[in-house]
Structure formats: C-alpha cells, structure tokens
Design an enzyme around this catalytic site. Structure first.
Site, PDB file in Angstrom:
ATOM      1  CE  LYS A  36     -52.010   0.584  43.395  1.00  0.00           C
ATOM      2  NZ  LYS A  36     -50.717   0.813  44.052  1.00  0.00           N
ATOM      3  CE1 TYR A  96     -52.903  -1.259  40.304  1.00  0.00           C
ATOM      4  CE2 TYR A  96     -54.249   0.405  39.213  1.00  0.00           C
ATOM      5  CZ  TYR A  96     -53.041   0.012  39.755  1.00  0.00           C
ATOM      6  OH  TYR A  96     -51.973   0.890  39.759  1.00  0.00           O
ATOM      7  CB  THR A 138     -43.506   0.362  34.585  1.00  0.00           C
ATOM      8  OG1 THR A 138     -44.856   0.174  35.044  1.00  0.00           O
ATOM      9  CG2 THR A 138     -42.995   1.696  35.076  1.00  0.00           C
ATOM     10  CB  ILE A 171     -42.084   3.833  39.622  1.00  0.00           C
ATOM     11  CG1 ILE A 171     -42.985   3.895  38.377  1.00  0.00           C
ATOM     12  CG2 ILE A 171     -41.974   5.199  40.254  1.00  0.00           C
ATOM     13  CD1 ILE A 171     -44.436   4.235  38.673  1.00  0.00           C
TER      14      ILE A 171
HETATM   15  N1  LIG Z   1     -47.051   2.657  36.035  1.00  0.00           N
HETATM   16  C1  LIG Z   1     -48.101   3.432  36.261  1.00  0.00           C
HETATM   17  O1  LIG Z   1     -48.649   4.030  35.352  1.00  0.00           O
HETATM   18  C2  LIG Z   1     -48.685   3.555  37.619  1.00  0.00           C
HETATM   19  C3  LIG Z   1     -49.784   4.395  37.786  1.00  0.00           C
HETATM   20  C4  LIG Z   1     -50.337   4.534  39.052  1.00  0.00           C
HETATM   21  C5  LIG Z   1     -49.781   3.847  40.104  1.00  0.00           C
HETATM   22  N2  LIG Z   1     -48.711   3.025  39.914  1.00  0.00           N
HETATM   23  C6  LIG Z   1     -48.194   2.301  41.070  1.00  0.00           C
HETATM   24  O2  LIG Z   1     -46.800   2.445  41.163  1.00  0.00           O
HETATM   25  C7  LIG Z   1     -46.259   1.313  41.833  1.00  0.00           C
HETATM   26  C8  LIG Z   1     -45.064   0.791  41.075  1.00  0.00           C
HETATM   27  O3  LIG Z   1     -45.486   0.366  39.808  1.00  0.00           O
HETATM   28  P1  LIG Z   1     -44.529   0.219  38.546  1.00  0.00           P
HETATM   29  O4  LIG Z   1     -45.214   0.920  37.454  1.00  0.00           O
HETATM   30  O5  LIG Z   1     -43.153   0.568  38.897  1.00  0.00           O
HETATM   31  O6  LIG Z   1     -44.703  -1.347  38.265  1.00  0.00           O
HETATM   32  P2  LIG Z   1     -43.650  -2.486  37.915  1.00  0.00           P
HETATM   33  O7  LIG Z   1     -42.594  -1.977  37.007  1.00  0.00           O
HETATM   34  O8  LIG Z   1     -44.492  -3.623  37.484  1.00  0.00           O
HETATM   35  O9  LIG Z   1     -42.992  -2.800  39.321  1.00  0.00           O
HETATM   36  C9  LIG Z   1     -43.741  -3.395  40.339  1.00  0.00           C
HETATM   37  C10 LIG Z   1     -42.876  -3.657  41.538  1.00  0.00           C
HETATM   38  O10 LIG Z   1     -43.672  -4.306  42.532  1.00  0.00           O
HETATM   39  C11 LIG Z   1     -43.032  -5.488  42.937  1.00  0.00           C
HETATM   40  N3  LIG Z   1     -43.974  -6.561  43.259  1.00  0.00           N
HETATM   41  C12 LIG Z   1     -44.982  -7.015  42.488  1.00  0.00           C
HETATM   42  N4  LIG Z   1     -45.595  -8.043  43.102  1.00  0.00           N
HETATM   43  C13 LIG Z   1     -44.969  -8.245  44.279  1.00  0.00           C
HETATM   44  C14 LIG Z   1     -45.126  -9.161  45.351  1.00  0.00           C
HETATM   45  N5  LIG Z   1     -46.056 -10.090  45.328  1.00  0.00           N
HETATM   46  N6  LIG Z   1     -44.284  -9.070  46.402  1.00  0.00           N
HETATM   47  C15 LIG Z   1     -43.329  -8.133  46.420  1.00  0.00           C
HETATM   48  N7  LIG Z   1     -43.122  -7.244  45.438  1.00  0.00           N
HETATM   49  C16 LIG Z   1     -43.932  -7.304  44.378  1.00  0.00           C
HETATM   50  C17 LIG Z   1     -42.179  -5.889  41.773  1.00  0.00           C
HETATM   51  O11 LIG Z   1     -41.149  -6.701  42.234  1.00  0.00           O
HETATM   52  P3  LIG Z   1     -40.539  -7.915  41.348  1.00  0.00           P
HETATM   53  O12 LIG Z   1     -39.430  -7.307  40.580  1.00  0.00           O
HETATM   54  O13 LIG Z   1     -40.095  -8.889  42.375  1.00  0.00           O
HETATM   55  O14 LIG Z   1     -41.653  -8.420  40.499  1.00  0.00           O
HETATM   56  C18 LIG Z   1     -41.705  -4.552  41.225  1.00  0.00           C
HETATM   57  O15 LIG Z   1     -40.582  -4.100  41.919  1.00  0.00           O
HETATM   58  C19 LIG Z   1     -47.401   0.321  41.988  1.00  0.00           C
HETATM   59  O16 LIG Z   1     -47.899   0.391  43.292  1.00  0.00           O
HETATM   60  C20 LIG Z   1     -48.411   0.824  41.002  1.00  0.00           C
HETATM   61  O17 LIG Z   1     -49.720   0.461  41.349  1.00  0.00           O
HETATM   62  C21 LIG Z   1     -48.151   2.877  38.694  1.00  0.00           C
END
Ligand SMILES: NC(=O)c1ccc[n+]([C@@H]2O[C@H](COP(=O)([O-])OP(=O)(O)OC[C@H]3O[C@@H](n4cnc5c(N)ncnc54)[C@H](OP(=O)(O)O)[C@@H]3O)[C@@H](O)[C@H]2O)c1
Ligand SMILES: *[C@@H]1O[C@H](CO)[C@@H](O)[C@H](O)[C@H]1NC(C)=O
Ligand SMILES: *[C@@H]1O[C@H](CO)[C@@H](O)[C@H](O)[C@H]1NC(C)=O
Ligand SMILES: *[C@@H]1O[C@H](CO)[C@@H](O)[C@H](O)[C@H]1NC(C)=O
Length: 363
Positions: free
Chosen positions: A245, A241, A278, A87
């Site tokens: 959150k 998790y 994602t 995202i």
């Molecule tokens: N997808 C959903 O359905 C959903 C729903 C509710 C909330 N969210 C929230 O949305 C946010 C983004 O999620 P996403 O779905 O885009 O997930 P994603 O595709 O897995 O991306 C996660 C991001 O976080 C970074 N990250 C993970 N561990 C890290 C660390 N130790 N240090 C620095 N950066 C780190 C990753 O960087 P790298 O590339 O370096 O790994 C990546 O850019 C999260 O906070 C998640 O909880 C998502």
C-alpha cells in the site's frame, strides 16, 4: 431548552460509551491474539491495532464529511478493478447511478455478471455495465485485459485500481512476485501504463481523466524493502500489506508529477476508504469478532463514497496527487514525498513489469 440539553448529553454519553466499548474490544482482541508472537511482530501488531482504532474513531467522527454530491455524468467510461464484491461493487453501483458506463474487471466474470444483476434488481436503471476478465495475480492477464479494452474502446475517463488482498500467507505469483506486491501494487502499475493512452485520449481541459488508487491507512506503517520486495525469508503478512500500500502511495505522488510535466489532462488520486466491513478481513482476528465489528466498521457503501468522490467530484478537479480519507485530505507517509524513493520505486517497478518507459504506449 432542558429537553434539548438532556438529549445532547445523552448522545454524547452514547458516543463515549461506544468509543469505550470499541477501545475494550480492540485492546482485548490484540492482546489475546498476540501474546505468543515474537517481539518486532508484536510491536507491529500493536501499531496496527492503534492505527485501526484511530481510523475507526476517525470514521465515526467524520461520518458527516463523508459525502459526495455530484451531477450525473452520462457517456463517461470508468473501469473498476475488483468490482464484483466488497467496496468495489458499491463503487460500480454509484457510478451507474451517475449514468456512467462501467467496466467491471474481475477474476470470475460470472461473479461480475451476478453483481450487475443484483444492482439492477436493487432498482438502479441508469448507466451501462460490462464485465471483462482480469485475473489472478498474473501480469500476462493484465496485458490481455488491456488489449481487449483497447480493442473495444478508444477512450476511458476513469480508472479505479481497487482490487486488493490483505494478510495472505506467503505465496509467489507465476511471475515470481509476492502476492500482496503483485496484486495490490505491481499489476495496477502495469495496468495504468497500458491504459494511459486511453485515459489521455479521454481527458479534456474542462473534464480531466482520473486514476484512483484505492490504498489504505496501513501504508503509514509500511517500508519498502528495495533489496527484496518479496521478503521471503522474514515474511510477515502485515508488513507485506503495508509495503504494497505504501508503494501505491509513493507511485501516486510520483506519477502525479510526471503527468503534470507532460501536461496530460489526467490526474491521479489515492484513497483510503476507511475501515470497512468486508471479506478483506478474513485473515485478521477481526473476522473472529465479525458479528460485533459489523456494527462498528463502515459499510461497503460508506467506504465507496470517498472512492467515487475521488473519481468524479469537481471540487478536487485540479488537485491530483492527493490522498483522500472521508472525502478530505488525509495524513501521508513521509516517504511518499521523497523524490529519490519515488524514482527508485519507479525504476524497480518498470524493471519488474519489463517496460522500458512508463509512457511508451502514449504517442
Ligand atoms: N476493507 C477495508 O477496511 C479497507 C481498508 C483500506 C483499504 N482497503 C482497500 O480497498 C480495496 C477493496 O477492498 P475490499 O474491502 O472491498 O475487499 P474485498 O471485499 O476482499 O474485495 C477485494 C476485491 O479484490 C479482488 N481481487 C482480490 N485478489 C485479486 C486478484 N488476484 N486478481 C484480481 N482481483 C482480485 C476481489 O475479486 P474476487 O471477487 O475475484 O476475489 C474483490 O473484488 C482493497 O484495495 C483494499 O486494500 C480496504
Ligand atoms: C486463479 O488462480 C488460482 C491458482 O493459481 C486458481 O486456482 C483459480 O482457479 C484461478 N481463478 C481463475 C478465475 O482463473
Ligand atoms: C496508482 O497510481 C499510479 C498511478 O498513480 C499507477 O500507475 C499505479 O500503478 C497505481 N496503482 C497502484 C495500485 O499503485
Ligand atoms: C529520502 O530517502 C533517502 C533514502 O531512504 C534518504 O537517504 C534521504 O535522506 C531522504 N530524503 C529526504 C529529503 O528525506
């Protein structure tokens, strides 16, 4: 007339069919994957699945509301953590489309550079993008990142705390904290404290600086275990998790009050981006059915819309403390409004990141 009635029924029928299919998939998925588990975990799994189901339906029903109309904002500076994929990278793209200067904070700078290249290749020419390293579960890295930003910038307008992990197995960071707690919550707590002087410097009465926490509907199932946030002896990744959150959510509310008291031109928002397809789901059973879920869940771009809405939209300029889902106020956990829990979490977090005072860097 007949014709339009017929198409109306057809679309309703299609929607019902889609909902029915989603029900069947979600139900069979969790039954299949949870039969062997112990009882409290089984109950939590059911709650998670029901919540996911409700949210997926909500995302489908609210698709029309999930939009953000706003004008370009040249010269404004935004930081997006985890901005190199998922995202986050879509958020970066949208902010560039609005002609802003965007700082991608990510673990692997080459991944950030590659993301920028792809955004440029897709035809976005406006705005400026830069990459800074922000690693890796370590609070020291957060401090180094903030030092570099303070060296290069005198003010910041938007901070988007987006980096996150979900359902990882038990792992303790170099600082001794469980990984979900550290990555999703504590490192952003520290980052916000360190960058607050720049956000304050960037805030104007007619254009307020904003902090956006990307949280999750999963916070509704969370509970903070104040005696042991690591939960090492009874660790379950879904609890971890949800707890991380919920902590973000409580802090958003707490900080909102503190910023208001101090009359800074800084507001804080939290956003549930929706249930978005994602790699966040690699450790979930959903990943096993990813070919199907890809078409049911939101796309990363659809997920990014609410986040960008919280970051820039004028309609919510003075509504800090808000929890946003599909660009509307969403349902929140009652603990987020409990001031004694807010204070307790605040004290614990300060102690964990070894700060005396959250506002110590602001003159
Ligand atoms: N997808 C959903 O359905 C959903 C729903 C509710 C909330 N969210 C929230 O949305 C946010 C983004 O999620 P996403 O779905 O885009 O997930 P994603 O595709 O897995 O991306 C996660 C991001 O976080 C970074 N990250 C993970 N561990 C890290 C660390 N130790 N240090 C620095 N950066 C780190 C990753 O960087 P790298 O590339 O370096 O790994 C990546 O850019 C999260 O906070 C998640 O909880 C998502
Ligand atoms: C992050 O830390 C892990 C383990 O501590 C290490 O394997 C990895 O290389 C680190 N990543 C970066 C980009 O430093
Ligand atoms: C979210 O909110 C506050 C600001 O509300 C910030 O200090 C906190 O650290 C932010 N980040 C997270 C991830 O909770
Ligand atoms: C706030 O939380 C505390 C501790 O969990 C609890 O004892 C208290 O009843 C709660 N207060 C309200 C107003 O819900």
């Amino acid at each position: 007339m007949m014709h339009s009635l017929y198409t109306l029924h057809l679309t309703t029928f299609r929607k019902m069919l889609l909902i029915g299919m989603i029900c069947a998939i979600v139900a069979s998925g969790f039954i299949y994957h949870n039969l062997r588990r112990n009882w409290p975990i089984f109950i939590l799994d059911i709650k998670y699945s029901l919540l996911a189901f409700k949210e997926i339906i909500n995302d489908l029903m609210s698709a029309k509301k999930n939009k953000n109309d706003c004008l370009p904002q040249p010269g404004r500076i935004a930081i997006v953590t985890g901005g190199s994929r998922g995202i986050g990278v879509e958020v970066v793209k949208m902010l560039l489309e609005l002609d802003m200067e965007v700082i991608i904070a990510c673990r692997t700078p080459s991944a950030g550079e590659k993301a920028i290249l792809q955004i440029r290749e897709s035809g976005v020419e406006t705005g400026q993008a830069k990459v800074y390293a922000l690693d890796n579960t370590s609070l020291e890295s957060v401090r180094q990142f903030a030092t570099k930003i303070k060296r290069d910038y005198k003010q910041i307008h938007i901070l988007i705390n987006n980096a996150g992990i979900m359902f990882h197995p038990y792992f303790e960071t170099i600082d001794g904290f469980e990984e979900h707690w550290s990555v999703n919550y504590l490192s952003h707590f520290l980052l916000t404290a360190l960058l607050l002087p720049l956000l304050k410097a960037g805030g104007q009465p007619n254009q307020i600086s904003r902090i956006v926490n990307v949280t999750s509907c999963a916070h509704l199932l969370g509970k903070i275990n104040f005696d042991d946030v690591n939960n090492k002896n009874k660790f379950y990744n879904k609890c971890a998790y949800a707890q991380s959150k919920l902590a973000q959510e409580i802090f958003t509310k707490g900080l909102h009050h503190l910023l208001k008291e101090r009359q800074y031109h800084v507001q804080v928002y939290s956003v549930h981006p929706g249930v978005v397809f994602t790699e966040l789901f690699v450790n979930s059973y959903i990943w096993k059915y990813r070919l199907l879920y890809k078409y049911i869940l939101k796309t990363p771009r659809q997920g990014a819309i609410s986040i960008v809405y919280a970051a820039v939209n004028k309609a919510i300029e003075n509504h800090g403390g808000m929890y946003i889902s599909n660009c509307c106020p969403g349902e929140i956990h009652p603990d987020t409004l409990n001031s004694s829990i807010q204070e307790k979490l605040f004290e614990l977090s300060l102690q964990q990141v070894q700060l005396k005072d959250f506002f110590q860097y602001v003159q």
